[in-house]
Design an enzyme around this catalytic site. Structure first.
Site, PDB file in Angstrom:
ATOM      1  N   HIS A 154       0.817  -1.213   0.000  1.00 10.60           N
ATOM      2  CA  HIS A 154       0.000   0.000   0.000  1.00 10.60           C
ATOM      3  C   HIS A 154       0.849   1.261   0.000  1.00 10.60           C
ATOM      4  CE1 HIS A 154       0.639   0.985   4.317  1.00 10.60           C
ATOM      5  NE2 HIS A 154       0.626  -0.319   4.515  1.00 10.60           N
ATOM      6  N   CYS A 181       2.837  -4.877   6.961  1.00 10.56           N
ATOM      7  CA  CYS A 181       2.528  -4.683   5.546  1.00 10.56           C
ATOM      8  C   CYS A 181       3.688  -4.000   4.819  1.00 10.56           C
ATOM      9  CB  CYS A 181       1.247  -3.860   5.399  1.00 10.56           C
ATOM     10  SG  CYS A 181      -0.255  -4.796   5.763  1.00 10.56           S
TER      11      CYS A 181
END
Length: 532
Positions: free
Chosen positions: A424, A443
């Site tokens: 992301h 992440c």
């Protein structure tokens, strides 16, 4: 005894011998097959294999096929150390001695099964690795593509033996390049390796003396500097230091500061350990990666799109912080879609571990997040008595709506998985300028997420940038499916090669490769020096 009587007696003995030979041969066959059956009984796959063959051998006969299989296996075992496999496990000389010593049918039957056992172990080790990854490092969630043992030996019997054994190691270009570099380093190690370490904490351009000479010689030995007689830290040495820094993923400034010097003084043996671990890791992922795939190397802090073995896009990344509960796991999955203007649904572990204590102290804490009930409806802060709950009983979730300040930035790339890991955007752009980028909750944050999206969309949109920007301009959350899902491989390589074959090394940020090397060493893998 009369002559006639003696002749009759001799004839009688000959008749007995002639009729005994088939019986003797049958007894030998029976002893061989019984030994095969007994030796294979503890291995279900081999027991079934030999039972289907009526316990006939594939290795120990005098026929040409058996000879070819034996020779091919012995040659492969002799070359096992070149693949970073333990020499003691695959001692071809010892195996030949045992074969010669097996003179009796029962001994030959036992050797028959022993050769099949060694063949199957070698096939597994060289094809999919010696270790079970999760047993060494629990956060390596990789599913190793183990082949069927029964299928392997069946296919071997029907194949050209030497060609079959050559086909077992990974066929990836990276494995071949790593092996080439390993063999080169083994020859160089026999000639002194990188030579003496540099006796200095740091050196800068303009310096001279014994430490500079040691630096010069070490850079030459590493292949980052052409041969030169200079004893001064001149432009040629500075350029060599820059090449070294680039190969190590360091800031490229041509100055041998403490960080660069510590890397320069790493021994060749340590570097070879990293290469052998990388080869083992290649075996764990020995399956098609996808003509187009995404390759995230955690130690290199990069995410790349690979098309037909060529990097067509690459960007810097931020990975999970070094705390044990934030480290990014290793696994492979398939990217199915992206979300433009995403909401951030805060993971439960962060809600109760980080935000609940803040809410208990101040009901208006983390005001950029909505508190939501089980149905996803926003709950007014005044209606939430956080002090009445524990981590286990807290009944609410938290969410951050789409905005440039959203923790996920303006786009996320999804490959749904049980670890809740994805790629992301991020509003924290300043982190990408650092050389060590381990700051996330696990992440992967991307430095160039829009360009990453354009590269993915180029396969399905005539104007990928225009398409993306139009969705972005609405400010509304928008899911975009990938017409052709893309495999994602999150890997951890402290040693890898450039397509030119040049070795690159990175720091063992999570200490995983050190654990893998220790486990390999316990299996008998060792660094070796080989005379050229």
């Amino acid at each position: 005894m009369p002559l006639v009587s003696r002749a009759a007696a001799v004839a009688g003995v000959l008749v007995v011998l002639l009729f005994s030979l088939p019986t003797l041969a049958q007894a030998q066959v029976t002893a061989f097959r019984q030994a095969v059956a007994e030796s294979a009984a503890r291995d279900a796959d081999l027991a079934a294999f030999y039972r289907a063959r009526d316990f006939q051998g594939i290795w120990t006969g005098s026929d040409n096929a058996a000879k070819q299989r034996r020779n091919a296996l012995l040659a492969a075992l002799a070359n096992a150390p070149a693949h970073g496999l333990p020499a003691s496990t695959y001692d071809a000389d010892q195996l030949m001695a045992e074969l010669r010593a097996a003179q009796e049918p029962a001994q030959q039957g036992q050797m028959e099964v022993r050769l099949s056992q060694i063949f199957l172990k070698y096939a597994r080790d060289v094809q999919t690795g010696i270790l079970t990854p999760a047993n060494v490092v629990p956060l390596i969630k990789r599913e190793v593509p183990l082949r069927s043992r029964a299928g392997t030996i069946d296919a071997f019997v029907r194949s050209n033996p030497a060609a079959f054994l050559r086909s077992l190691p990974p066929s990836s270009p990276e494995y071949a390049r790593l092996m080439t570099e390993k063999l080169r380093m083994e020859r160089q190690l026999a000639q002194g390796g990188y030579g003496p370490s540099v006796p200095a904490g740091s050196l800068a351009p303009g310096a001279s003396g014994a430490a500079v000479v040691a630096l010069r010689d070490r850079l030459i030995a590493m292949g980052h500097l052409e041969r030169t007689a200079t004893q001064t830290y001149d432009s040629s040495i500075q350029a060599g230091v820059q090449r070294f820094q680039q190969a190590m993923g360091l800031a490229v400034d041509g100055v041998t500061g403490e960080g660069t010097m510590s890397q320069i003084n790493v021994s060749m043996e340590r570097r070879m350990q990293s290469v052998i671990v990388a080869m083992e890791r290649e075996r764990w992922i020995n399956r098609p990666r996808g003509a187009r795939h995404i390759w995230v190397n955690l130690t290199d802090f990069t995410a790349a799109i690979i098309d037909n073995d060529r990097t067509t896009f690459s960007t810097r990344s931020v990975i999970g912080a070094q705390d044990m509960d934030r480290r990014t796991p290793e696994f492979s999955d398939v990217m199915e879609f992206m979300v433009i203007n995403p909401s951030w649904y805060v993971p439960r572990s962060i809600v109760v571990g980080e935000y609940l204590p803040q809410l208990q102290r101040n009901a208006n804490a983390v005001s950029h997040l909505d508190v939501t009930d089980r149905s996803g409806r926003v709950v007014p802060r005044g209606a939430v008595n956080a002090s009445a709950y524990t981590e286990r009983s807290f009944p609410y979730s938290m969410r951050q709506g789409p905005s440039p300040r959203n923790a996920l930035g303006l786009v996320k790339f999804m490959f749904p998985n049980q670890y809740n890991i994805y790629l992301h955007d991020t509003p924290a752009k300043n982190l990408f300028s650092r050389s060590v980028r381990a700051f996330s909750h696990g992440c992967i944050r991307l430095n160039d997420p829009f360009d990453f999206a354009y590269a993915l969309l180029a396969k399905q949109e005539s104007d990928p940038e225009g398409f993306f920007q139009a969705r972005l301009a609405t400010g509304a959350e928008s899911r975009v499916n990938l017409n052709e899902p893309v495999p994602v491989h999150i890997v951890y390589r402290t040693a890898f090669t450039h397509v030119t074959g040049k070795l690159q090394f990175r720091n063992d940020i999570y200490g995983r490769d050190a654990k893998i090397w220790d486990a390999l060493a316990r299996e008998g893998v060792a660094i070796r020096a080989v005379q050229g």
